[in-house]
Design an enzyme around this catalytic site. Structure first.
Site, PDB file in Angstrom:
ATOM      1  N   TYR A 123      38.701 -31.395 -55.738  1.00  0.00           N
ATOM      2  CA  TYR A 123      38.427 -31.377 -57.175  1.00  0.00           C
ATOM      3  C   TYR A 123      39.711 -31.068 -57.947  1.00  0.00           C
ATOM      4  O   TYR A 123      40.392 -30.070 -57.699  1.00  0.00           O
ATOM      5  CB  TYR A 123      37.368 -30.316 -57.407  1.00  0.00           C
ATOM      6  CG  TYR A 123      36.875 -30.112 -58.807  1.00  0.00           C
ATOM      7  CD1 TYR A 123      36.463 -31.180 -59.603  1.00  0.00           C
ATOM      8  CD2 TYR A 123      36.751 -28.822 -59.316  1.00  0.00           C
ATOM      9  CE1 TYR A 123      35.976 -30.969 -60.881  1.00  0.00           C
ATOM     10  CE2 TYR A 123      36.252 -28.601 -60.591  1.00  0.00           C
ATOM     11  CZ  TYR A 123      35.870 -29.668 -61.367  1.00  0.00           C
ATOM     12  OH  TYR A 123      35.382 -29.439 -62.632  1.00  0.00           O
ATOM     13  N   LYS A 219      25.282 -29.168 -60.530  1.00  0.00           N
ATOM     14  CA  LYS A 219      25.026 -30.557 -60.174  1.00  0.00           C
ATOM     15  C   LYS A 219      23.605 -30.728 -59.614  1.00  0.00           C
ATOM     16  O   LYS A 219      22.638 -30.593 -60.348  1.00  0.00           O
ATOM     17  CB  LYS A 219      26.084 -31.030 -59.179  1.00  0.00           C
ATOM     18  CG  LYS A 219      27.541 -30.823 -59.641  1.00  0.00           C
ATOM     19  CD  LYS A 219      27.901 -31.615 -60.874  1.00  0.00           C
ATOM     20  CE  LYS A 219      29.395 -31.725 -61.114  1.00  0.00           C
ATOM     21  NZ  LYS A 219      30.070 -30.468 -61.439  1.00  0.00           N
TER      22      LYS A 219
END
Length: 407
Positions: A123, A219
């Site tokens: 990320y 998420k």
């Protein structure tokens, strides 16, 4: 109920997700709600000084013993239990976002003068965290291709952590986590893995050799694009102790309402992930025959380079994929703007479909891209798609008209 070797209830995960954190029945009336309420507090009251002393002593031992509202009460504890069940861990520590969980885990095991090896597929904000915070604290990081030769070449005497993400954040490459973890442990390193993609349901880094699993419950666990939440999960008591002290020292806290939303979302986690995964495979089948598509990055896709590792280590898939297309930048922007059912946004893991353009600069230091991209792929652009729970035929129709709008 029988317990397995880790102390978890010996039941299938979909059953556990429906029952962990249910509201208890009133002992007098025998009645109660199904869902545990959102229990909000700042102050925790005690019946006596002795009870307060007992809680303080338990906290010093690293146990979950609330003495102040920052760590939360029953709602938070239920979510932590659920995350441990998903990740096959022993303790979970909540954070206000996935990035907050990442930074907490890194700071728990790195000190001034230490060095970390980081997979170059992680990320993107991890790089920013190093540039702005960790480097200022005297902590070094090298971002390298996650293979043994590259890691061995970058290893230093002061290396303390191996930080990975599998699949990778942009191109979804599967890592050989058992092999990388064994190598790291042979060199005394703590292995931290970003497991937002798997969320414990389809991928369990701790069972594959990792020491810490971090994830953005924002998420798939939340699942409705309406909360921010992160967590770090561990098994080993010594590693748990370091996470405990760092979590407390940093003051990380999450709203009881957000913890409640995550519990609610987790009830349908399996259904949503399977639905998104099925839809994504259907969309991949259409993308694969489009002349503008040069490559699909999706580990559940049989032609993906990481498909064999996905079959070996994962228990399912989700709706996140990347696709290389033969459009120039202006054409890609027209494609994105022409989509009706895909929202334009950076997140993923909700019920809805989303699209973003992967910035070329983000791929420039990505070793997997440099190794696998053909001349045709290098000339193209990468789109990241999250395939949601809409009818896949409608999503394909939307992509078809958007591709036509590019020319």
């Amino acid at each position: 109920m029988a317990r397995d070797a880790t102390g978890h209830a010996d039941e299938r995960i979909d059953t556990s997700l429906q029952h962990i954190g249910q509201a208890p029945l009133d002992p007098v009336t025998g009645a109660g709600p199904v869902a545990l309420p959102s229990i909000r507090t700042s102050t925790v009251r005690f019946a006596s000084m002795d009870k307060l002393d007992q809680a303080q002593a338990a906290k010093q031992r690293g146990e979950r013993a609330p003495t102040y509202g920052r760590v939360g009460l029953e709602t938070h504890a239920a979510l932590e239990t659920l995350l441990c069940r998903l990740e096959d861990g022993e303790r979970a520590f909540l954070a206000p976002s996935g990035m907050a969980a990442i930074s907490m885990a890194l700071m728990a095991y790195l000190s001034q003068g230490d060095h970390a090896l980081v997979a170059d597929c992680v990320y993107g904000p991890v790089r920013y965290f190093h540039q702005t915070i960790l480097s200022r604290m005297g902590i070094a990081m090298d971002f390298v291709r996650p293979d043994l030769a590259s890691l061995q070449a970058a290893l230093r005497p002061e290396t303390r952590v191996l930080y990975l993400e599998s699949p990778g954040s942009l191109l979804m490459e599967m890592l050989d986590l058992p092999t990388l973890s064994r190598w790291a442990h042979d060199h005394g390193l703590v292995v931290i893995v970003d497991n937002t993609w798997g969320s414990g349901y389809i991928y369990q880094p701790l069972t594959l050799g990792a020491d810490i699993s971090v994830l953005a419950a924002t998420k798939y666990i939340g699942g409705h694009s309406d909360l921010m939440l992160g967590a770090a999960v561990a098994r080993d008591p010594a590693l748990i102790a370091k996470l405990h002290e760092t979590h407390y020292a940093l003051g990380n806290t999450v709203s009881a309402d957000d913890a409640w939303l995550a519990l609610r979302g987790a009830r349908t986690l399996g259904l949503r992930m399977r639905g998104c995964a099925d839809n994504a495979l259907t969309v991949c089948q259409w993308l694969a025959v489009q002349p503008q598509v040069s490559h699909i990055f999706f580990p559940a896709w049989a032609q993906d380079a990481g498909h064999a590792l996905w079959q070996r280590d994962a228990r399912g898939s989700n709706g996140l994929l990347a696709v290389a297309v033969d459009f120039n930048n202006a054409q890609v922007r027209r494609v994105i703007d022409a989509l009706h059912l895909f929202g334009i946004g950076y997140s993923w893991g909700g019920y809805e479909s989303l699209v973003t353009q992967v910035e070329p600069a983000a791929l420039a230091s990505h070793g997997y891209w440099a190794q696998t991209a053909s001349a045709r792929m290098q000339a193209g652009t990468v789109l990241r798609l999250h395939i949601g729970l809409e009818d896949p035929a409608d999503l394909i129709d939307d992509l078809r008209q958007a591709f036509a709008a590019a020319t």
